[in-house]
Motif scaffolding. Structure first.
Motif, PDB file in Angstrom:
ATOM      1  N   LEU A   1       0.835  -1.206   0.000  1.00  0.00           N
ATOM      2  CA  LEU A   1       0.000   0.000   0.000  1.00  0.00           C
ATOM      3  C   LEU A   1       0.870   1.257   0.000  1.00  0.00           C
ATOM      4  CD1 LEU A   1      -2.812   1.383   0.371  1.00  0.00           C
ATOM      5  CD2 LEU A   1      -2.437   1.155   2.845  1.00  0.00           C
TER       6      LEU A   1
ATOM      7  N   PRO B   1      -5.341  10.306  -2.794  1.00  0.00           N
ATOM      8  CA  PRO B   1      -6.261   9.350  -2.176  1.00  0.00           C
ATOM      9  C   PRO B   1      -7.518  10.042  -1.666  1.00  0.00           C
ATOM     10  CG  PRO B   1      -4.369   9.765  -0.740  1.00  0.00           C
ATOM     11  CD  PRO B   1      -4.076  10.437  -2.046  1.00  0.00           C
TER      12      PRO B   1
ATOM     13  N   PHE C   1     -10.367   5.261   1.617  1.00  0.00           N
ATOM     14  CA  PHE C   1      -9.591   4.083   1.992  1.00  0.00           C
ATOM     15  C   PHE C   1     -10.410   3.261   2.970  1.00  0.00           C
ATOM     16  CE2 PHE C   1      -6.502   2.115   5.026  1.00  0.00           C
ATOM     17  CZ  PHE C   1      -5.957   1.195   4.144  1.00  0.00           C
TER      18      PHE C   1
ATOM     19  N   SER D   1     -10.136  -0.461   5.338  1.00  0.00           N
ATOM     20  CA  SER D   1      -9.294  -1.564   5.817  1.00  0.00           C
ATOM     21  C   SER D   1     -10.130  -2.504   6.672  1.00  0.00           C
ATOM     22  CB  SER D   1      -8.125  -1.006   6.641  1.00  0.00           C
ATOM     23  OG  SER D   1      -7.338  -2.050   7.174  1.00  0.00           O
TER      24      SER D   1
ATOM     25  N   ALA E   1     -11.025   7.603   5.679  1.00  0.00           N
ATOM     26  CA  ALA E   1     -10.350   6.328   5.923  1.00  0.00           C
ATOM     27  C   ALA E   1     -11.169   5.515   6.920  1.00  0.00           C
ATOM     28  CB  ALA E   1      -8.937   6.564   6.454  1.00  0.00           C
TER      29      ALA E   1
ATOM     30  N   TYR F   1      -7.744  -4.350   1.766  1.00  0.00           N
ATOM     31  CA  TYR F   1      -7.660  -2.913   1.508  1.00  0.00           C
ATOM     32  C   TYR F   1      -8.472  -2.538   0.278  1.00  0.00           C
ATOM     33  CZ  TYR F   1      -3.414  -2.693   4.469  1.00  0.00           C
ATOM     34  OH  TYR F   1      -2.509  -2.754   5.491  1.00  0.00           O
TER      35      TYR F   1
ATOM     36  N   LEU G   1      -8.666   1.069  -1.862  1.00  0.00           N
ATOM     37  CA  LEU G   1      -8.158   2.434  -1.961  1.00  0.00           C
ATOM     38  C   LEU G   1      -8.599   3.039  -3.284  1.00  0.00           C
ATOM     39  CD1 LEU G   1      -6.271   4.775  -0.971  1.00  0.00           C
ATOM     40  CD2 LEU G   1      -4.417   3.600  -2.193  1.00  0.00           C
TER      41      LEU G   1
ATOM     42  N   SER H   1      -7.502   3.082  -8.646  1.00  0.00           N
ATOM     43  CA  SER H   1      -7.877   2.307  -7.462  1.00  0.00           C
ATOM     44  C   SER H   1      -6.878   1.184  -7.225  1.00  0.00           C
ATOM     45  CB  SER H   1      -9.276   1.696  -7.638  1.00  0.00           C
ATOM     46  OG  SER H   1     -10.262   2.691  -7.774  1.00  0.00           O
TER      47      SER H   1
END
Length: 351
Positions: A138, A150, A153, A155, A225, A240, A242, A248
């Protein structure tokens, strides 16, 4: 001649054997002298193998605190004990690394950092997942600007445990402290302290138990995020997700180091921690000629031992700490704020 940092472990449970010892024993800059175990002989096979290598075992913490040869101690015990143990070790003049969650409150974290700085000692949490292979990947994607700026995001740290039920306890015993520390630390390393954080933390399997489910969003100027954990995810999400102004990046699968340790593979093996090619991250972006590009990125091999290498570099050579004091406090503040109110809520930072 290779410099050696003489060290001890406090704790000899699953975490010590899985996440710590394999990396310590293969690091030429570390000399593990002593292991403190509350109950000697509880793991007789493992203990005997280490004693055969010349490593001492003790059930007396004072044996470590009063040993002038020991410069550095790694604390790998249940989280509620971390503060008192780390404080005693710092007061004895030794450098300290502490397993996660680091401590139970912001005040405890600040007190340990103040004490360490006054004594010129290292205090750091064991933020090993800064060295997950997928996190290294990442960082590579972001550093090379493939996806542009970005924007979003996400996770995930999920499991499928339909028969589990969380038990009553303190906030440090729940999933947000236990699992949230990993993606929180990664996001803080990448983007710093957020402007605000939206929390939805709850227990799904037992309303009277500690949290086992969270959906937490960190808000930055132009970035959202999100970190999520649930124990009721049967179909895997990407690890992930993103998205940026130019493309992407999607990555499935968790770092392979833990599975390899369980399989008896040493970190010294050249194939240790190697990712399954089916899980390589997929990158889609627009190149410099305006053409769409899609390809897989081979996952770098992670190395949790880098936290121990950094500790050795700090103590022996005066290197910078991998996890800064400001990052430690930022994480503790974000964790604690998640429980300032019941139910979904938003807390502002950086005001």
């Amino acid at each position: 001649m290779t410099k050696k940092l003489t060290m001890a472990l406090v704790g000899f449970g699953n975490s010590a054997n899985r996440y710590h010892l394999p990396y310590i024993l293969t690091n030429d800059n570390l000399n593990l002298k002593t292991i403190y175990a509350h109950t000697l002989g509880k793991r007789p096979t493992e203990q005997a193998a280490l004693e055969a290598q010349g490593i001492e075992f003790t059930d007396s913490l004072d044996a470590i605190l009063n040993d002038p040869e020991i410069q550095f101690v790694s604390v790998i015990t249940p989280a509620p004990s971390h503060f008192e143990l780390a404080k005693k070790i710092l007061e004895s003049g030794k450098n300290v690394m502490v397993e996660k969650p680091f401590v139970t409150s912001v005040a405890e974290g600040k007190e340990l950092i103040k004490l360490a700085n006054e004594k010129g000692l290292l205090i750091t949490p064991f933020q090993n997942r800064r060295f997950d292979g997928e996190f290294l990947e990442l960082q590579h994607v972001l550093a090379h600007g493939y996806i542009g700026e970005p924007i979003e995001f996400e996770s995930h740290f999920d499991y499928f445990r339909p028969g589990a039920s969380s038990n009553p306890g303190e906030q440090i015993d729940g999933a947000f402290y236990g699992y949230g520390v990993h993606p929180l630390d990664q996001i803080i390393k990448l983007w710093g302290t957020p402007d605000s954080v939206g929390y939805d933390i709850k227990s799904v399997t037992n309303p009277d138990g500690v949290d086992d489910n969270f959906d937490v969003t960190l808000h930055y100027a132009n970035l959202r995020a999100k970190i999520k954990t649930s124990f009721l995810v049967a179909q895997e999400y990407p690890k992930y997700i993103l998205h940026g102004t130019n493309g992407s990046f999607i990555k499935y699968g968790m770092d392979a180091q833990e599975n390899d340790i369980l399989a008896g593979i040493s970190p010294a093996d050249p194939l240790f921690g190697k990712d399954n090619p089916d899980n390589y991250g997929v990158l889609k972006y627009i190149n410099a000629y305006g053409d769409p590009v899609e390809h897989k990125l081979e996952t770098p091999i992670g190395n949790y031992g880098q936290m121990y290498q950094n500790a050795a570099d700090v103590v022996l050579d005066g290197a910078d700490k991998e996890v800064t004091d400001a990052q430690i406090i930022a994480q503790l503040e974000i964790l604690d704020a998640g429980f300032q109110e019941a139910g979904p809520h938003v807390v502002k930072f950086n005001q």
